[in-house]
Design a protein around this motif. Structure first.
Motif, PDB file in Angstrom:
ATOM      1  N   ALA A  44       0.681  -1.487  -0.111  1.00  0.00           N
ATOM      2  CA  ALA A  44       0.213  -0.022   0.239  1.00  0.00           C
ATOM      3  C   ALA A  44       0.876   1.028   0.095  1.00  0.00           C
ATOM      4  O   ALA A  44       0.324   1.801  -0.927  1.00  0.00           O
ATOM      5  CB  ALA A  44      -0.815   0.330   1.173  1.00  0.00           C
ATOM      6  N   GLU A  45       1.655   1.437   0.471  1.00  0.00           N
ATOM      7  CA  GLU A  45       3.080   2.249   0.824  1.00  0.00           C
ATOM      8  C   GLU A  45       4.167   2.382  -0.295  1.00  0.00           C
ATOM      9  O   GLU A  45       3.606   3.694  -1.654  1.00  0.00           O
ATOM     10  CB  GLU A  45       3.582   2.175   2.014  1.00  0.00           C
ATOM     11  CG  GLU A  45       3.028   2.619   3.154  1.00  0.00           C
ATOM     12  CD  GLU A  45       4.003   2.071   4.225  1.00  0.00           C
ATOM     13  OE1 GLU A  45       5.117   1.689   4.472  1.00  0.00           O
ATOM     14  OE2 GLU A  45       3.489   2.401   5.570  1.00  0.00           O
ATOM     15  N   ASP A  46       3.986   1.920  -0.863  1.00  0.00           N
ATOM     16  CA  ASP A  46       4.331   1.567  -2.522  1.00  0.00           C
ATOM     17  C   ASP A  46       3.049   1.964  -3.409  1.00  0.00           C
ATOM     18  O   ASP A  46       3.792   3.184  -4.724  1.00  0.00           O
ATOM     19  CB  ASP A  46       5.007   0.348  -2.756  1.00  0.00           C
ATOM     20  CG  ASP A  46       6.413   0.051  -2.112  1.00  0.00           C
ATOM     21  OD1 ASP A  46       6.395   0.191  -1.279  1.00  0.00           O
ATOM     22  OD2 ASP A  46       5.883  -1.314  -2.356  1.00  0.00           O
ATOM     23  N   LEU A  77      -0.851   6.293   6.257  1.00  0.00           N
ATOM     24  CA  LEU A  77      -2.143   6.153   5.601  1.00  0.00           C
ATOM     25  C   LEU A  77      -2.854   4.886   5.882  1.00  0.00           C
ATOM     26  O   LEU A  77      -2.201   4.243   6.787  1.00  0.00           O
ATOM     27  CB  LEU A  77      -1.292   5.492   3.863  1.00  0.00           C
ATOM     28  CG  LEU A  77      -0.661   4.685   3.848  1.00  0.00           C
ATOM     29  CD1 LEU A  77      -1.715   2.727   3.721  1.00  0.00           C
ATOM     30  CD2 LEU A  77       0.006   4.422   3.182  1.00  0.00           C
ATOM     31  N   THR A  78      -3.866   4.896   5.350  1.00  0.00           N
ATOM     32  CA  THR A  78      -5.165   3.285   5.888  1.00  0.00           C
ATOM     33  C   THR A  78      -5.460   2.421   4.555  1.00  0.00           C
ATOM     34  O   THR A  78      -5.929   3.137   3.612  1.00  0.00           O
ATOM     35  CB  THR A  78      -5.959   4.093   6.854  1.00  0.00           C
ATOM     36  OG1 THR A  78      -6.781   4.606   6.113  1.00  0.00           O
ATOM     37  CG2 THR A  78      -5.755   4.547   8.055  1.00  0.00           C
ATOM     38  N   ILE A  79      -6.041   1.423   5.206  1.00  0.00           N
ATOM     39  CA  ILE A  79      -6.402   0.733   3.896  1.00  0.00           C
ATOM     40  C   ILE A  79      -8.084   0.640   3.811  1.00  0.00           C
ATOM     41  O   ILE A  79      -8.358  -0.127   5.441  1.00  0.00           O
ATOM     42  CB  ILE A  79      -5.923  -0.839   4.440  1.00  0.00           C
ATOM     43  CG1 ILE A  79      -4.454  -0.767   3.581  1.00  0.00           C
ATOM     44  CG2 ILE A  79      -6.584  -1.698   2.699  1.00  0.00           C
ATOM     45  CD1 ILE A  79      -3.439  -1.622   3.121  1.00  0.00           C
ATOM     46  N   ILE A  85      -6.911   2.105  -0.612  1.00  0.00           N
ATOM     47  CA  ILE A  85      -6.203   3.064   0.198  1.00  0.00           C
ATOM     48  C   ILE A  85      -5.895   4.600   0.332  1.00  0.00           C
ATOM     49  O   ILE A  85      -6.112   5.158  -0.490  1.00  0.00           O
ATOM     50  CB  ILE A  85      -4.271   3.334  -0.721  1.00  0.00           C
ATOM     51  CG1 ILE A  85      -4.438   1.286  -0.754  1.00  0.00           C
ATOM     52  CG2 ILE A  85      -3.590   3.557   0.010  1.00  0.00           C
ATOM     53  CD1 ILE A  85      -3.747   1.083  -1.650  1.00  0.00           C
ATOM     54  N   ILE A  86      -6.279   4.664   1.413  1.00  0.00           N
ATOM     55  CA  ILE A  86      -6.805   6.169   2.297  1.00  0.00           C
ATOM     56  C   ILE A  86      -5.246   6.762   2.373  1.00  0.00           C
ATOM     57  O   ILE A  86      -4.329   7.047   3.394  1.00  0.00           O
ATOM     58  CB  ILE A  86      -7.732   6.480   2.802  1.00  0.00           C
ATOM     59  CG1 ILE A  86      -9.117   5.208   3.248  1.00  0.00           C
ATOM     60  CG2 ILE A  86      -8.044   7.775   3.229  1.00  0.00           C
ATOM     61  CD1 ILE A  86      -9.959   5.907   1.393  1.00  0.00           C
ATOM     62  N   ILE A  87      -5.155   7.714   1.720  1.00  0.00           N
ATOM     63  CA  ILE A  87      -4.166   8.575   2.156  1.00  0.00           C
ATOM     64  C   ILE A  87      -4.788  10.346   1.540  1.00  0.00           C
ATOM     65  O   ILE A  87      -5.703  10.702   1.474  1.00  0.00           O
ATOM     66  CB  ILE A  87      -2.718   8.518   0.669  1.00  0.00           C
ATOM     67  CG1 ILE A  87      -3.397   9.808  -0.672  1.00  0.00           C
ATOM     68  CG2 ILE A  87      -2.357   7.639   0.617  1.00  0.00           C
ATOM     69  CD1 ILE A  87      -1.936   9.474  -1.522  1.00  0.00           C
ATOM     70  N   ASP A  88      -4.252  11.379   3.265  1.00  0.00           N
ATOM     71  CA  ASP A  88      -4.573  12.430   3.347  1.00  0.00           C
ATOM     72  C   ASP A  88      -3.008  13.288   3.436  1.00  0.00           C
ATOM     73  O   ASP A  88      -2.381  12.964   3.203  1.00  0.00           O
ATOM     74  CB  ASP A  88      -5.055  12.219   4.424  1.00  0.00           C
ATOM     75  CG  ASP A  88      -6.937  11.408   5.507  1.00  0.00           C
ATOM     76  OD1 ASP A  88      -7.089  11.235   4.154  1.00  0.00           O
ATOM     77  OD2 ASP A  88      -6.172  10.584   6.270  1.00  0.00           O
ATOM     78  N   SER A 103      -8.530   8.304  -2.712  1.00  0.00           N
ATOM     79  CA  SER A 103      -8.997   7.350  -2.319  1.00  0.00           C
ATOM     80  C   SER A 103      -8.479   6.344  -3.333  1.00  0.00           C
ATOM     81  O   SER A 103      -9.438   6.511  -4.132  1.00  0.00           O
ATOM     82  CB  SER A 103     -10.424   7.149  -2.360  1.00  0.00           C
ATOM     83  OG  SER A 103     -10.810   5.187  -2.046  1.00  0.00           O
ATOM     84  N   LEU A 104      -7.766   5.934  -3.269  1.00  0.00           N
ATOM     85  CA  LEU A 104      -6.101   5.040  -4.308  1.00  0.00           C
ATOM     86  C   LEU A 104      -6.784   3.388  -4.417  1.00  0.00           C
ATOM     87  O   LEU A 104      -7.423   2.485  -3.459  1.00  0.00           O
ATOM     88  CB  LEU A 104      -5.314   5.180  -4.170  1.00  0.00           C
ATOM     89  CG  LEU A 104      -4.973   6.075  -3.039  1.00  0.00           C
ATOM     90  CD1 LEU A 104      -3.261   6.114  -3.645  1.00  0.00           C
ATOM     91  CD2 LEU A 104      -4.887   7.216  -4.571  1.00  0.00           C
ATOM     92  N   GLN A 105      -7.150   2.993  -5.658  1.00  0.00           N
ATOM     93  CA  GLN A 105      -7.717   1.595  -5.746  1.00  0.00           C
ATOM     94  C   GLN A 105      -6.501   1.170  -6.160  1.00  0.00           C
ATOM     95  O   GLN A 105      -6.504   1.732  -7.529  1.00  0.00           O
ATOM     96  CB  GLN A 105      -8.715   1.781  -7.317  1.00  0.00           C
ATOM     97  CG  GLN A 105     -10.423   2.334  -6.573  1.00  0.00           C
ATOM     98  CD  GLN A 105     -10.903   2.379  -7.258  1.00  0.00           C
ATOM     99  OE1 GLN A 105     -11.010   2.403  -8.618  1.00  0.00           O
ATOM    100  NE2 GLN A 105     -12.782   2.416  -6.902  1.00  0.00           N
ATOM    101  N   TYR A 106      -6.255  -0.172  -5.454  1.00  0.00           N
ATOM    102  CA  TYR A 106      -5.051  -1.008  -6.111  1.00  0.00           C
ATOM    103  C   TYR A 106      -5.375  -1.212  -7.247  1.00  0.00           C
ATOM    104  O   TYR A 106      -4.213  -1.630  -7.837  1.00  0.00           O
ATOM    105  CB  TYR A 106      -4.655  -1.865  -4.692  1.00  0.00           C
ATOM    106  CG  TYR A 106      -3.300  -2.142  -4.398  1.00  0.00           C
ATOM    107  CD1 TYR A 106      -1.822  -1.731  -4.169  1.00  0.00           C
ATOM    108  CD2 TYR A 106      -3.537  -3.569  -5.577  1.00  0.00           C
ATOM    109  CE1 TYR A 106      -0.762  -2.050  -4.296  1.00  0.00           C
ATOM    110  CE2 TYR A 106      -1.607  -4.653  -5.687  1.00  0.00           C
ATOM    111  CZ  TYR A 106      -1.043  -3.771  -5.163  1.00  0.00           C
ATOM    112  OH  TYR A 106       0.118  -3.571  -5.775  1.00  0.00           O
TER     113      TYR A 106
END
Length: 160
Positions: A44-46, A77-79, A85-88, A103-106
């Motif tokens: 998720a971080e990558d 970040l949170t999943i 994956i949620i980044i603020d 909101s990122l869709q992996y």
């Protein structure tokens, strides 16, 4: 009697061995899950690192008044339960006022959705679309203090 004693000792030894085996198996299973969670977090971080330029690009597209000077992302970040994956982050060093969330869709390798703090959302507003309703902009400006109103008009390029 001797046979009963030997049989009892064998039963106790077997039960102890089986118990030790089960405990070791459970501990190994739990440690494997922890390793798997960590690798999901690392993935998720990558992915978030790769997507940050796309988030920045999205924000700049919304910024029709060229108000954005800096974009800062939070470290954590949170999943969410759906796997997104949620980044603020925040704009222009004002996390309380100009925050955003992406909101990122992996699986799809894209930005699913973005949300903005209300004040940031107003910085993206195209008032030209409301030429027939000038009272909307006036009503918004009236609710701001004089200092906030002046800053807002600077941010959208209507004042120097």
């Amino acid at each position: 009697m001797r046979n009963t004693m030997k049989f009892s000792i064998i039963i106790v030894a077997v039960i102890t061995s089986v118990t030790v085996f089960i405990v070791e198996y459970i501990n190994k299973s739990l440690s494997d899950e922890v390793v798997e969670e960590k690798s999901d977090q690392e993935k998720a971080e990558d992915f978030a690192k790769k997507m940050k330029p796309k988030v920045e690009e999205h924000l700049h597209k919304r910024d029709i008044h060229h108000f954005i000077k800096t974009i800062t992302f939070e470290k954590e970040l949170t999943i969410n339960p759906m796997g997104d994956i949620i980044i603020d982050g925040y704009i222009n060093n004002e996390p309380e006022k100009f925050g955003f969330s992406a909101s990122l869709q992996y699986r799809a390798k894209k930005i699913g959705s973005m949300s903005y703090d209300p004040e940031l959302s107003y910085r993206f507003k195209d008032w030209d679309k409301f030429k027939d309703e000038p009272e909307l902009k006036e009503n918004y400006l009236k609710r701001l203090s004089e200092k906030e109103r002046e800053q807002y008009l600077k941010d959208i390029g209507e004042k120097e």
